[in-house]
Design an enzyme around this catalytic site. Structure first.
Site, short mmCIF file in Angstrom:
data_model
loop_
_atom_site.label_atom_id
_atom_site.label_comp_id
_atom_site.label_asym_id
_atom_site.label_seq_id
_atom_site.Cartn_x
_atom_site.Cartn_y
_atom_site.Cartn_z
N LYS A 61 0.84 -1.21 0.00
CA LYS A 61 0.00 0.00 0.00
C LYS A 61 0.87 1.25 0.00
CE LYS A 61 -4.33 -1.76 0.62
NZ LYS A 61 -5.65 -1.82 1.17
N LYS A 84 -2.27 -9.35 -7.33
CA LYS A 84 -3.63 -9.67 -6.87
C LYS A 84 -4.66 -8.75 -7.53
CE LYS A 84 -5.33 -8.03 -3.00
NZ LYS A 84 -6.17 -7.76 -1.82
N LYS A 119 -9.70 -3.92 -5.90
CA LYS A 119 -10.75 -2.98 -6.32
C LYS A 119 -10.22 -1.57 -6.52
CE LYS A 119 -12.97 -3.72 -2.04
NZ LYS A 119 -11.95 -3.66 -1.00
N1 AQP Z 1 -7.88 -10.94 -5.51
C1 AQP Z 1 -8.42 -11.56 -4.47
N2 AQP Z 1 -8.53 -12.92 -4.47
C2 AQP Z 1 -9.08 -13.57 -3.41
N3 AQP Z 1 -9.56 -12.93 -2.32
C3 AQP Z 1 -9.49 -11.58 -2.29
N4 AQP Z 1 -9.88 -10.66 -1.39
C4 AQP Z 1 -9.57 -9.42 -1.84
N5 AQP Z 1 -8.99 -9.50 -3.05
C5 AQP Z 1 -8.92 -10.83 -3.35
C6 AQP Z 1 -10.52 -10.98 -0.13
O1 AQP Z 1 -11.68 -10.17 0.01
C7 AQP Z 1 -11.88 -9.87 1.38
C8 AQP Z 1 -12.14 -8.42 1.55
O2 AQP Z 1 -11.02 -7.68 1.13
P1 AQP Z 1 -10.91 -6.16 1.53
O3 AQP Z 1 -11.74 -5.35 0.66
O4 AQP Z 1 -11.21 -5.99 2.97
O5 AQP Z 1 -9.39 -5.83 1.40
P2 AQP Z 1 -8.33 -6.18 0.34
O6 AQP Z 1 -7.84 -7.57 0.53
O7 AQP Z 1 -7.30 -5.10 0.45
O8 AQP Z 1 -9.12 -6.12 -1.03
P3 AQP Z 1 -8.79 -5.23 -2.26
O9 AQP Z 1 -9.81 -5.50 -3.31
O10 AQP Z 1 -7.36 -5.41 -2.67
O11 AQP Z 1 -9.05 -3.78 -1.68
P4 AQP Z 1 -8.23 -2.46 -1.86
O12 AQP Z 1 -7.95 -2.32 -3.33
O13 AQP Z 1 -9.13 -1.40 -1.32
O14 AQP Z 1 -6.98 -2.62 -1.05
C9 AQP Z 1 -10.65 -10.34 2.13
O15 AQP Z 1 -10.97 -11.57 2.77
C10 AQP Z 1 -9.64 -10.58 1.05
O16 AQP Z 1 -8.75 -11.62 1.39
#
Ligand code: AQP
Length: 362
Positions: free
Chosen positions: A147, A229, A232
């Protein structure tokens, strides 16, 4: 035994040891019948439109587990502000995420669905746990490093202590099981370490939670860079949003990065793009990778992408339909969230009071 009466909804909550005996809700509230089920907690940030990664890695598994556990599904908006958010957009996304939980099949009458910022116990326990977490532990967190690289202009303390807040979310309810994608393994591990350290000093206060990682799709990769990965907050073409229209899904799938070969086989190292598409199909269509490799023997990448698009559209269309209906009644969503936040607050006092007593605040 603790007995709580929540005046507005007349819900009565009996908590004995680690067992929720009875939670009767009103139309918009939860109903957890008498049971000795274990507790499941998970959350998703309303930091953007949810992706296929969030669905396959997390929400779909919530669905599979909701009958077996007393489930708490949180809209973790406090985590979302570790990255700058536009207030009106965040307000809308909180509701949108609650609606997506329900549209994906999570029953709002059986599960506790609420927003993190409406339950002060999260912030309170977070502070206590910050004092039981070492900087050396936080320095090892890979998501913080990722991040920081993504947001070099806003390296704030919240981003750094994010794993402690996540530990507080989980430990606040005596959680037994946490279904998450594999990217959250390290954070879950630190939650376990903090809980074990605290228990070592003060006795058995926290339940040590286990992680639940699905069989397939625990790490859905970006369509434009399959070594990263799917996220969003990444660029539009790198992810499929849960609310993307079918033609958008087809277009994005068509553009998905593969490789210069022609053979369709699973090899995460040599063929990350193709392997990612195979994993997405396997996770959503319940077929093994081996079966898919046989099915696509002699076929081209175009066929693979078409099949991936078909499977994703089939999985998301009913959710999108339901989501649209729910978003048309925002008053219902807000009432449900408010009522459930009250119930979650009452639940959180059990552990929080215990923690405060142990450390000398009571
Ligand atoms: N690419 C992924 N594959 C599998 N699982 C995923 N998760 C997120 N991306 C993937 C799972 O979704 C849950 C919620 O995630 P989050 O929104 O709390 O945080 P994150 O992991 O940081 O997701 P993002 O999409 O990458 O968000 P941003 O872009 O805002 O940082 C978690 O259980 C995560 O494992």
């Amino acid at each position: 035994m603790d007995i709580y009466v929540i005046p507005r909804s007349f819900t009565v909550l009996y908590i004995y040891d680690n067992i929720v005996l009875l939670v009767l809700g009103t139309k918009e509230g939860v109903k957890m019948q008498e049971n000795t089920k274990k507790i499941l907690f998970s959350g998703v940030q309303p930091s953007g439109t949810l992706t296929l990664g969030n669905y396959i890695g997390a929400i779909r598994n919530f669905n599979l587990l909701q009958d077996e556990y007393n489930c708490i599904f949180c809209v973790v908006d406090m985590h979302a502000i570790t990255v700058r958010q536009e207030p009106s957009l965040l307000r809308r996304r909180r509701l949108e995420l609650a609606a997506l939980y329900i549209a994906s099949g999570l029953d709002p009458e059986k599960n506790l669905i609420y927003c993190q910022s409406q339950v002060s116990g999260h912030a309170e326990l977070n502070w206590v746990l910050c004092c039981f977490t070492y900087m050396g532990e936080l320095n090892r967190m890979t998501q913080f490093k990722d991040k920081v690289a993504k947001h070099p202009d806003n390296i704030n303390a919240g981003l750094y202590t994010y794993p402690v807040l996540m530990a507080a979310d989980i430990l606040l309810f005596g959680t037994d099981l946490v279904p998450v994608g594999s990217d959250q393994k390290q954070h879950l591990e630190i939650a376990r370490d903090i809980a074990t350290r605290f228990n070592g000093i003060y006795g058995d206060v926290f339940t040590i939670p286990d992680g639940y990682f699905g069989k397939a799709g625990t790490r859905v990769m970006s369509l434009s860079d399959p070594l990263r990965k799917m996220s969003k907050s990444d660029t539009e073409d790198s992810f499929i949003a849960m609310l993307d229209e079918p033609d958008v899904i087809r277009r994005k799938m068509k553009r998905a990065v593969t490789d210069s070969e022609t053979e369709i086989r699973f090899d995460r190292e040599q063929k990350p793009g193709v392997s990612n598409l195979l994993e997405i199909i396997s996770a959503l269509d319940n077929v093994s990778i081996e079966q898919l490799e046989q099915e696509f023997a002699g076929k081209g990448y175009g066929d693979l992408k078409n099949r991936a698009a078909d499977v994703v559209i089939a999985a998301l269309e009913p959710i999108q339909h339901e989501h649209k209906k729910l978003m048309a009644d925002k008053a219902y969503l807000q009432t449900m969230l408010d009522k459930n936040a009250e119930t979650a607050s009452k639940l959180s006092y059990r552990i929080l009071n215990k923690v405060y007593r142990k450390i000398g605040f009571r």
